[in-house]
Design a protein around this motif. Structure first.
Motif, PDB file in Angstrom:
ATOM      1  N   LEU A 183       0.860  -1.175   0.000  1.00 63.74           N
ATOM      2  CA  LEU A 183       0.000   0.000   0.000  1.00 63.74           C
ATOM      3  C   LEU A 183       0.897   1.225   0.000  1.00 63.74           C
ATOM      4  O   LEU A 183       2.114   1.122   0.124  1.00 63.74           O
ATOM      5  CB  LEU A 183      -0.928   0.003   1.228  1.00 63.74           C
ATOM      6  CG  LEU A 183      -0.290  -0.126   2.617  1.00 63.74           C
ATOM      7  CD1 LEU A 183       0.214   1.218   3.139  1.00 63.74           C
ATOM      8  CD2 LEU A 183      -1.292  -0.693   3.599  1.00 63.74           C
ATOM      9  N   TYR A 184       0.282   2.401  -0.171  1.00 66.49           N
ATOM     10  CA  TYR A 184       1.052   3.631  -0.070  1.00 66.49           C
ATOM     11  C   TYR A 184       0.186   4.688   0.596  1.00 66.49           C
ATOM     12  O   TYR A 184      -1.037   4.732   0.430  1.00 66.49           O
ATOM     13  CB  TYR A 184       1.556   4.117  -1.427  1.00 66.49           C
ATOM     14  CG  TYR A 184       0.533   4.116  -2.537  1.00 66.49           C
ATOM     15  CD1 TYR A 184      -0.205   5.252  -2.846  1.00 66.49           C
ATOM     16  CD2 TYR A 184       0.319   2.970  -3.293  1.00 66.49           C
ATOM     17  CE1 TYR A 184      -1.136   5.245  -3.876  1.00 66.49           C
ATOM     18  CE2 TYR A 184      -0.609   2.948  -4.328  1.00 66.49           C
ATOM     19  CZ  TYR A 184      -1.331   4.090  -4.610  1.00 66.49           C
ATOM     20  OH  TYR A 184      -2.259   4.080  -5.619  1.00 66.49           O
ATOM     21  N   LEU A 185       0.820   5.547   1.395  1.00 63.23           N
ATOM     22  CA  LEU A 185       0.127   6.550   2.184  1.00 63.23           C
ATOM     23  C   LEU A 185       0.769   7.900   1.932  1.00 63.23           C
ATOM     24  O   LEU A 185       1.982   8.059   2.056  1.00 63.23           O
ATOM     25  CB  LEU A 185       0.216   6.198   3.669  1.00 63.23           C
ATOM     26  CG  LEU A 185      -0.513   7.125   4.647  1.00 63.23           C
ATOM     27  CD1 LEU A 185      -2.020   7.036   4.434  1.00 63.23           C
ATOM     28  CD2 LEU A 185      -0.153   6.758   6.089  1.00 63.23           C
ATOM     29  N   THR A 186      -0.059   8.885   1.573  1.00 64.33           N
ATOM     30  CA  THR A 186       0.423  10.226   1.249  1.00 64.33           C
ATOM     31  C   THR A 186      -0.380  11.240   2.049  1.00 64.33           C
ATOM     32  O   THR A 186      -1.605  11.147   2.130  1.00 64.33           O
ATOM     33  CB  THR A 186       0.257  10.509  -0.253  1.00 64.33           C
ATOM     34  OG1 THR A 186       1.036   9.579  -0.993  1.00 64.33           O
ATOM     35  CG2 THR A 186       0.721  11.917  -0.591  1.00 64.33           C
ATOM     36  N   GLY A 187       0.299  12.226   2.646  1.00 61.68           N
ATOM     37  CA  GLY A 187      -0.400  13.227   3.439  1.00 61.68           C
ATOM     38  C   GLY A 187       0.238  14.591   3.320  1.00 61.68           C
ATOM     39  O   GLY A 187       1.442  14.719   3.134  1.00 61.68           O
ATOM     40  N   LYS A 230      -4.174  10.526   1.528  1.00 60.67           N
ATOM     41  CA  LYS A 230      -4.548   9.546   0.502  1.00 60.67           C
ATOM     42  C   LYS A 230      -3.950   8.183   0.841  1.00 60.67           C
ATOM     43  O   LYS A 230      -2.764   8.068   1.139  1.00 60.67           O
ATOM     44  CB  LYS A 230      -4.077   9.980  -0.879  1.00 60.67           C
ATOM     45  CG  LYS A 230      -4.402   8.968  -1.989  1.00 60.67           C
ATOM     46  CD  LYS A 230      -3.772   9.357  -3.321  1.00 60.67           C
ATOM     47  CE  LYS A 230      -4.456  10.558  -3.915  1.00 60.67           C
ATOM     48  NZ  LYS A 230      -3.963  10.850  -5.284  1.00 60.67           N
ATOM     49  N   LEU A 231      -4.798   7.161   0.740  1.00 59.26           N
ATOM     50  CA  LEU A 231      -4.361   5.781   0.926  1.00 59.26           C
ATOM     51  C   LEU A 231      -4.596   5.030  -0.369  1.00 59.26           C
ATOM     52  O   LEU A 231      -5.720   5.024  -0.898  1.00 59.26           O
ATOM     53  CB  LEU A 231      -5.146   5.116   2.065  1.00 59.26           C
ATOM     54  CG  LEU A 231      -4.840   3.639   2.318  1.00 59.26           C
ATOM     55  CD1 LEU A 231      -3.405   3.460   2.795  1.00 59.26           C
ATOM     56  CD2 LEU A 231      -5.827   3.062   3.324  1.00 59.26           C
ATOM     57  N   GLY A 232      -3.550   4.402  -0.897  1.00 61.12           N
ATOM     58  CA  GLY A 232      -3.657   3.667  -2.151  1.00 61.12           C
ATOM     59  C   GLY A 232      -3.288   2.210  -1.963  1.00 61.12           C
ATOM     60  O   GLY A 232      -2.370   1.875  -1.201  1.00 61.12           O
ATOM     61  N   VAL A 233      -4.008   1.339  -2.657  1.00 65.99           N
ATOM     62  CA  VAL A 233      -3.747  -0.095  -2.571  1.00 65.99           C
ATOM     63  C   VAL A 233      -3.748  -0.690  -3.976  1.00 65.99           C
ATOM     64  O   VAL A 233      -4.765  -0.605  -4.675  1.00 65.99           O
ATOM     65  CB  VAL A 233      -4.815  -0.817  -1.722  1.00 65.99           C
ATOM     66  CG1 VAL A 233      -4.523  -2.310  -1.670  1.00 65.99           C
ATOM     67  CG2 VAL A 233      -4.890  -0.227  -0.328  1.00 65.99           C
ATOM     68  N   PRO A 234      -2.618  -1.256  -4.421  1.00 63.67           N
ATOM     69  CA  PRO A 234      -2.630  -1.982  -5.702  1.00 63.67           C
ATOM     70  C   PRO A 234      -3.446  -3.262  -5.550  1.00 63.67           C
ATOM     71  O   PRO A 234      -3.142  -4.102  -4.707  1.00 63.67           O
ATOM     72  CB  PRO A 234      -1.144  -2.285  -5.955  1.00 63.67           C
ATOM     73  CG  PRO A 234      -0.383  -1.384  -5.014  1.00 63.67           C
ATOM     74  CD  PRO A 234      -1.275  -1.194  -3.836  1.00 63.67           C
ATOM     75  N   ILE A 235      -4.485  -3.423  -6.374  1.00 64.59           N
ATOM     76  CA  ILE A 235      -5.343  -4.610  -6.290  1.00 64.59           C
ATOM     77  C   ILE A 235      -4.855  -5.702  -7.238  1.00 64.59           C
ATOM     78  O   ILE A 235      -4.737  -6.863  -6.858  1.00 64.59           O
ATOM     79  CB  ILE A 235      -6.801  -4.232  -6.606  1.00 64.59           C
ATOM     80  CG1 ILE A 235      -7.295  -3.196  -5.585  1.00 64.59           C
ATOM     81  CG2 ILE A 235      -7.692  -5.465  -6.586  1.00 64.59           C
ATOM     82  CD1 ILE A 235      -8.674  -2.664  -5.880  1.00 64.59           C
ATOM     83  N   VAL A 236      -4.560  -5.321  -8.486  1.00 61.10           N
ATOM     84  CA  VAL A 236      -4.031  -6.264  -9.476  1.00 61.10           C
ATOM     85  C   VAL A 236      -2.781  -5.640 -10.078  1.00 61.10           C
ATOM     86  O   VAL A 236      -2.833  -4.520 -10.594  1.00 61.10           O
ATOM     87  CB  VAL A 236      -5.065  -6.563 -10.588  1.00 61.10           C
ATOM     88  CG1 VAL A 236      -4.487  -7.550 -11.593  1.00 61.10           C
ATOM     89  CG2 VAL A 236      -6.365  -7.104  -9.991  1.00 61.10           C
ATOM     90  N   LYS A 237      -1.653  -6.362 -10.029  1.00 60.94           N
ATOM     91  CA  LYS A 237      -0.393  -5.822 -10.523  1.00 60.94           C
ATOM     92  C   LYS A 237       0.034  -6.390 -11.858  1.00 60.94           C
ATOM     93  O   LYS A 237       0.854  -5.789 -12.555  1.00 60.94           O
ATOM     94  CB  LYS A 237       0.720  -6.076  -9.492  1.00 60.94           C
ATOM     95  CG  LYS A 237       0.515  -5.374  -8.164  1.00 60.94           C
ATOM     96  CD  LYS A 237       1.692  -5.614  -7.227  1.00 60.94           C
ATOM     97  CE  LYS A 237       1.520  -4.890  -5.918  1.00 60.94           C
ATOM     98  NZ  LYS A 237       2.684  -5.108  -4.999  1.00 60.94           N
ATOM     99  N   ASP A 238      -0.463  -7.552 -12.229  1.00 62.63           N
ATOM    100  CA  ASP A 238      -0.052  -8.215 -13.467  1.00 62.63           C
ATOM    101  C   ASP A 238      -1.167  -8.129 -14.507  1.00 62.63           C
ATOM    102  O   ASP A 238      -2.354  -8.210 -14.176  1.00 62.63           O
ATOM    103  CB  ASP A 238       0.289  -9.681 -13.207  1.00 62.63           C
ATOM    104  CG  ASP A 238       1.432  -9.840 -12.215  1.00 62.63           C
ATOM    105  OD1 ASP A 238       2.358  -9.007 -12.277  1.00 62.63           O
ATOM    106  OD2 ASP A 238       1.384 -10.773 -11.397  1.00 62.63           O
ATOM    107  N   GLY A 239      -0.764  -7.989 -15.780  1.00 62.86           N
ATOM    108  CA  GLY A 239      -1.763  -7.913 -16.842  1.00 62.86           C
ATOM    109  C   GLY A 239      -2.535  -6.621 -16.751  1.00 62.86           C
ATOM    110  O   GLY A 239      -1.971  -5.525 -16.857  1.00 62.86           O
ATOM    111  N   VAL A 240      -3.838  -6.710 -16.550  1.00 60.50           N
ATOM    112  CA  VAL A 240      -4.661  -5.521 -16.328  1.00 60.50           C
ATOM    113  C   VAL A 240      -4.395  -5.017 -14.917  1.00 60.50           C
ATOM    114  O   VAL A 240      -4.665  -5.710 -13.941  1.00 60.50           O
ATOM    115  CB  VAL A 240      -6.159  -5.844 -16.513  1.00 60.50           C
ATOM    116  CG1 VAL A 240      -7.004  -4.626 -16.204  1.00 60.50           C
ATOM    117  CG2 VAL A 240      -6.426  -6.333 -17.926  1.00 60.50           C
ATOM    118  N   LYS A 241      -3.866  -3.804 -14.785  1.00 62.88           N
ATOM    119  CA  LYS A 241      -3.491  -3.250 -13.488  1.00 62.88           C
ATOM    120  C   LYS A 241      -4.676  -2.470 -12.909  1.00 62.88           C
ATOM    121  O   LYS A 241      -5.278  -1.642 -13.591  1.00 62.88           O
ATOM    122  CB  LYS A 241      -2.266  -2.353 -13.616  1.00 62.88           C
ATOM    123  CG  LYS A 241      -1.010  -3.091 -14.059  1.00 62.88           C
ATOM    124  CD  LYS A 241       0.161  -2.139 -14.203  1.00 62.88           C
ATOM    125  CE  LYS A 241       1.445  -2.890 -14.527  1.00 62.88           C
ATOM    126  NZ  LYS A 241       1.354  -3.618 -15.801  1.00 62.88           N
TER     127      LYS A 241
END
Length: 488
Positions: A183-187, A230-241
């Motif tokens: 995940l990534y967190l930005t403030g 802002k909180l971000g979470v990569p759900i799918v990393k391969d193929g369709v991102k």
């Protein structure tokens, strides 16, 4: 913008560098200096004395003594990684003309022409602390909309009092990011771009209606930034991102009243204070990337956007939409966006249509003040690489109106008591506010140098008003301009 201006000193301090580019880490105490010196000092190795041979006994040779072990060298502490800092900036100068034309219901029209120059500038730094921590700072003026050039903006002595309340320096960005991978967190003052909905949000918050949302965009008014987390979470990393990003901020930090007026005007604690809920902003983006195609659904929601402390009731605002882009080939790219939103004062009875008031304690409201603000926008565009630059074309449309129920106003003329005159007028809020906006934007960016470009641009604005919206029928603006931009 007041919070951003207060942060200027912090941002400027971060930009000051000397020799190589490093950030000051704050004053170092004497104790800290001694500790650092102790950590960096390597103990001097002492050569042990030569071993003494034992006496010889009756032709028996004494075994040679084992060599004395050498003292292990003390390990040096690992060197702390130095932050990597990249500075950047830009300055632009614009020549702009504005040719206006307005027509009323009787087809009478008039026109005017305005000429002005505009300045835009920014200065920033990107800091990579390590593989997980990064920061970015940027200051400047109204970069994307431009700052009108006047004599007083040169800060002439007689003009300084005139500019007392007109600060043209803002913090565009001042944020940190932690990105461990999952995940990534930005403030802070973070970068936030509109995927359709924020263009409607800006007009709704600033003016109380969605008029001109395709003219006064989030980019030009907010410089693509927001004080938020802002909180971000990569759900799918391969193929369709697929990613999910949730941005959170505060609109109105309302507070409860703990004290009330008692008998004889004396104040007493309120055992059961009225609720006065804070207005909170949530922006959910779900970027989906499949090869050269990208689409980002976006949902913007404000809880208790309007709130009445006396009634303890509020109204929320919901805007939904998306942006999409497709790279056809190395020369051509296409894009599109859409958004629709609505907010009312049905529960809170706060404010009126076209008024940005969001908090009140009134419990009585006239029918004429009830509103259901509706907004819609959509657009398509594209870019084509041509010669030494790029041609960009965009076409957008928007609609806004008050969708509150029809109402009637009854008046009685009692000038003649024996024959009172009763008049009933019916009103339709929608026809009184319905407005359509259109814009065509054509720009060619000529890259004379990798760090300098000239961009001739022409924009055509057209607004049409409902036949019952007053005397104005339509308004047109042609806006030619020439923009020169330097960067590093």
């Amino acid at each position: 913008m007041s919070i951003r201006r207060l942060a200027v000193a912090v941002a400027v301090g971060a930009f000051m560098v000397g020799g190589g580019v490093v950030f000051a880490q704050g004053p170092v105490t004497a104790e800290e200096a001694l500790e650092e010196a102790a950590e960096e000092t390597v103990e001097e190795e002492v050569t042990p004395p030569a071993p003494v041979a034992p006496p010889v006994v009756a032709a028996v040779e004494a075994p040679a003594p084992a060599p004395a072990p050498e003292p292990a060298a003390e390990a040096k502490p690992a060197a702390k990684p130095e932050p990597k800092v990249d500075l950047y900036g830009s300055a632009s100068y614009r020549f702009r003309g504005r040719l206006w034309n307005a027509t009323d219901k009787d087809d009478k029209s008039g026109s005017s022409f305005d000429y002005l120059n505009l300045l835009g500038w920014s200065f920033g730094a990107k800091v990579k602390v390590d593989d997980q921590i990064s920061l970015q700072f940027q200051i400047g003026n109204d970069l994307n909309s431009g700052e009108s050039i006047t004599w007083w903006n040169n800060k002439a002595p007689q003009g300084r009092s005139y500019l007392a309340g007109a600060d043209n320096l803002y913090v565009h960005l001042a944020y940190g990011t932690w990105n461990p991978g999952p995940l990534y967190l930005t403030g802070g003052v973070i970068p936030v771009v509109s995927n359709g909905t924020l263009d409607l949000l800006e007009r709704s918050m600033s003016t109380g209606k969605y008029d001109e949302s395709i003219f006064q965009t989030w980019s030009s008014q907010l410089i693509n930034s927001l004080i938020a987390l802002k909180l971000g979470v990569p759900i799918v990393k391969d193929g369709v991102k697929v990613n999910a990003e949730l941005t959170y901020s505060i609109i109105d930090p309302r507070v409860q009243s703990l004290v009330k007026s008692g008998d004889a005007g004396l104040s007493t604690p309120d055992a059961d204070p009225k609720s006065n809920s804070t207005g909170s902003l949530f922006i959910l983006d779900i970027p989906v990337v499949a090869g050269d195609f990208k689409v980002t659904p976006e949902f913007t929601y404000i809880s208790n956007r309007n709130y009445n402390e006396t009634l303890e009731k509020g109204d929320d605002e919901l805007i939904y939409g998306f942006s999409a882009s497709y790279k056809v080939n190395a020369m051509i790219s296409l894009n599109a966006n859409f958004a629709a939103g609505s907010v009312s004062n049905e529960n809170s009875l706060v404010g009126t249509y076209g008024n940005s008031r969001r908090s009140d304690t009134n419990t009585v409201i006239a029918d004429a003040n009830k509103y259901v603000s509706n907004g819609l926008l959509y657009g398509i565009g594209g870019t084509v690489k041509a010669g030494p630059g790029t041609m960009a074309i965009g076409i957008s449309a928007g609609n806004s109106y008050n969708g509150a129920d029809k109402y009637s106003v009854t008046t009685t003329d009692n000038s003649d008591p024996e024959n009172p005159v009763v008049t009933v007028k019916n009103y339709d809020p929608k026809t009184l506010t319905n407005r359509d906006d259109y814009i065509v934007d054509v720009r060619y960016t000529w890259n004379i140098h990798s760090k300098f470009n000239i961009a001739p641009r022409w924009r055509f604005y057209y607004s049409a008003y409902d036949e019952n919206s007053g005397k104005l029928k339509s308004k047109i603006e042609n806006r030619p301009e020439l923009v020169m931009t330097w960067s590093f």
